[in-house]
Design a protein around this motif. Structure first.
Motif, PDB file in Angstrom:
ATOM      1  N   CYS A 105       0.923  -1.124   0.013  1.00 43.60           N
ATOM      2  CA  CYS A 105      -0.007   0.011   0.001  1.00 43.60           C
ATOM      3  C   CYS A 105       0.950   1.358  -0.043  1.00 43.60           C
ATOM      4  O   CYS A 105       1.813   1.278   0.801  1.00 43.60           O
ATOM      5  CB  CYS A 105      -0.968   0.037   1.181  1.00 43.60           C
ATOM      6  SG  CYS A 105      -1.791   1.474   1.366  1.00 43.60           S
ATOM      7  N   HIS A 150      -0.001   3.792   3.633  1.00 40.39           N
ATOM      8  CA  HIS A 150       0.611   3.643   4.703  1.00 40.39           C
ATOM      9  C   HIS A 150       1.831   2.715   4.688  1.00 40.39           C
ATOM     10  O   HIS A 150       2.257   2.328   3.732  1.00 40.39           O
ATOM     11  CB  HIS A 150      -0.408   2.910   5.473  1.00 40.39           C
ATOM     12  CG  HIS A 150      -0.569   1.411   5.500  1.00 40.39           C
ATOM     13  ND1 HIS A 150      -1.302   0.819   4.474  1.00 40.39           N
ATOM     14  CD2 HIS A 150       0.040   0.521   6.204  1.00 40.39           C
ATOM     15  CE1 HIS A 150      -1.068  -0.593   4.634  1.00 40.39           C
ATOM     16  NE2 HIS A 150      -0.379  -0.768   5.816  1.00 40.39           N
ATOM     17  N   CYS A 209      -7.230  -1.317   0.564  1.00 39.01           N
ATOM     18  CA  CYS A 209      -6.243  -1.688   1.627  1.00 39.01           C
ATOM     19  C   CYS A 209      -6.744  -2.469   2.720  1.00 39.01           C
ATOM     20  O   CYS A 209      -7.581  -1.805   3.619  1.00 39.01           O
ATOM     21  CB  CYS A 209      -5.126  -0.615   1.894  1.00 39.01           C
ATOM     22  SG  CYS A 209      -3.998  -1.096   2.976  1.00 39.01           S
ATOM     23  N   CYS A 228      -4.841  -0.225   5.917  1.00 41.43           N
ATOM     24  CA  CYS A 228      -5.464   0.971   6.411  1.00 41.43           C
ATOM     25  C   CYS A 228      -6.712   1.169   6.047  1.00 41.43           C
ATOM     26  O   CYS A 228      -7.374   2.517   6.285  1.00 41.43           O
ATOM     27  CB  CYS A 228      -4.412   2.068   5.816  1.00 41.43           C
ATOM     28  SG  CYS A 228      -4.509   2.303   4.103  1.00 41.43           S
TER      29      CYS A 228
HETATM   30 ZN   LIG Z   1      -2.762   0.790   3.299  1.00 47.56          ZN
END
Ligand SMILES: [Zn+2]
Length: 206
Positions: A32, A35, A51, A54
């Motif tokens: 991702c 994050h 995701c 997050c």
């Molecule tokens: Zn993420």
């Protein structure tokens, strides 16, 4: 169709992620970018991303907007430029989808037919060269023997080339054969002319 809609219809989240340098792993998972992700937790679906780490989610435009810190409108414009999508020109990526697939299919079919014709003609010439060779030097030469002498080495070369060329090279050969009209000639040359052979084989056997 608005620019937003055109983009969402033509560019998948995966294509954008790849274009902007992300490595897509198994099952369309990536690390991702939103994050601190050490193990791929973002799933790229065709029209949206999600995701599992997050919870980030959105469509291709939001993906690019977040990635580059742009507004959605700026992101849409960026995608349009990068993927060659303009209101006047058909979108490049869209052109790569179904039409390209169909085009590849029909080119493969043509290539296959061409290989088959070359192969059949090659066998005919090999046969003719043996079958119609003059028995004595003073006899007039049979047309078929002449045709075999004239064309055999080129057809052998062509058969070899088409056998070992990769698909793109094969497509190029077919294309140039079409342009020069040789593909049409080959259709005639390799087509059914067998009744002559049968007659000649019988004559020779008699
Ligand atoms: Zn993420």
């Amino acid at each position: 169709m608005s620019l937003f809609e055109t983009i969402k219809e033509t560019v998948t989240v995966g294509q954008a992620a790849e274009y902007y340098g992300m490595k897509i792993g198994r099952n369309n998972m990536i690390c991702c970018p939103f994050h601190n992700d050490h193990y791929p937790s973002m799933k790229l679906n065709t029209t949206y991303y999600y995701c599992f780490g997050c919870g980030a989610t959105g469509d291709v435009i939001q993906f690019v907007a977040n990635l580059f810190g742009l507004s959605n409108y700026e992101a849409a414009k960026k995608i349009a430029v990068d993927f060659g999508i303009t209101p006047d020109n058909p979108p490049v990526i869209a052109a790569l989808k179904k039409p390209e697939y169909m085009e590849t299919k029909s080119r493969q079919k043509e290539l296959h037919e061409c290989q088959k014709m070359v192969c059949e003609y090659l066998h005919r010439l090999e046969k003719w060269k043996a079958l119609y060779a003059p028995e004595r030097p003073d006899l007039p030469m049979d047309e078929r023997f002449e045709e075999a002498c004239e064309n055999l080495s080129y057809i052998e070369y062509l058969a070899d080339y088409l056998t070992f060329a990769d698909e793109e090279e094969g497509f190029e050969v077919v294309k140039s054969m079409k342009e020069t009209g040789y593909l049409e000639d080959l259709k005639y040359l390799s087509g059914s002319r067998d009744e002559e052979d049968v007659y000649a084989e019988e004559a020779k056997a008699a």
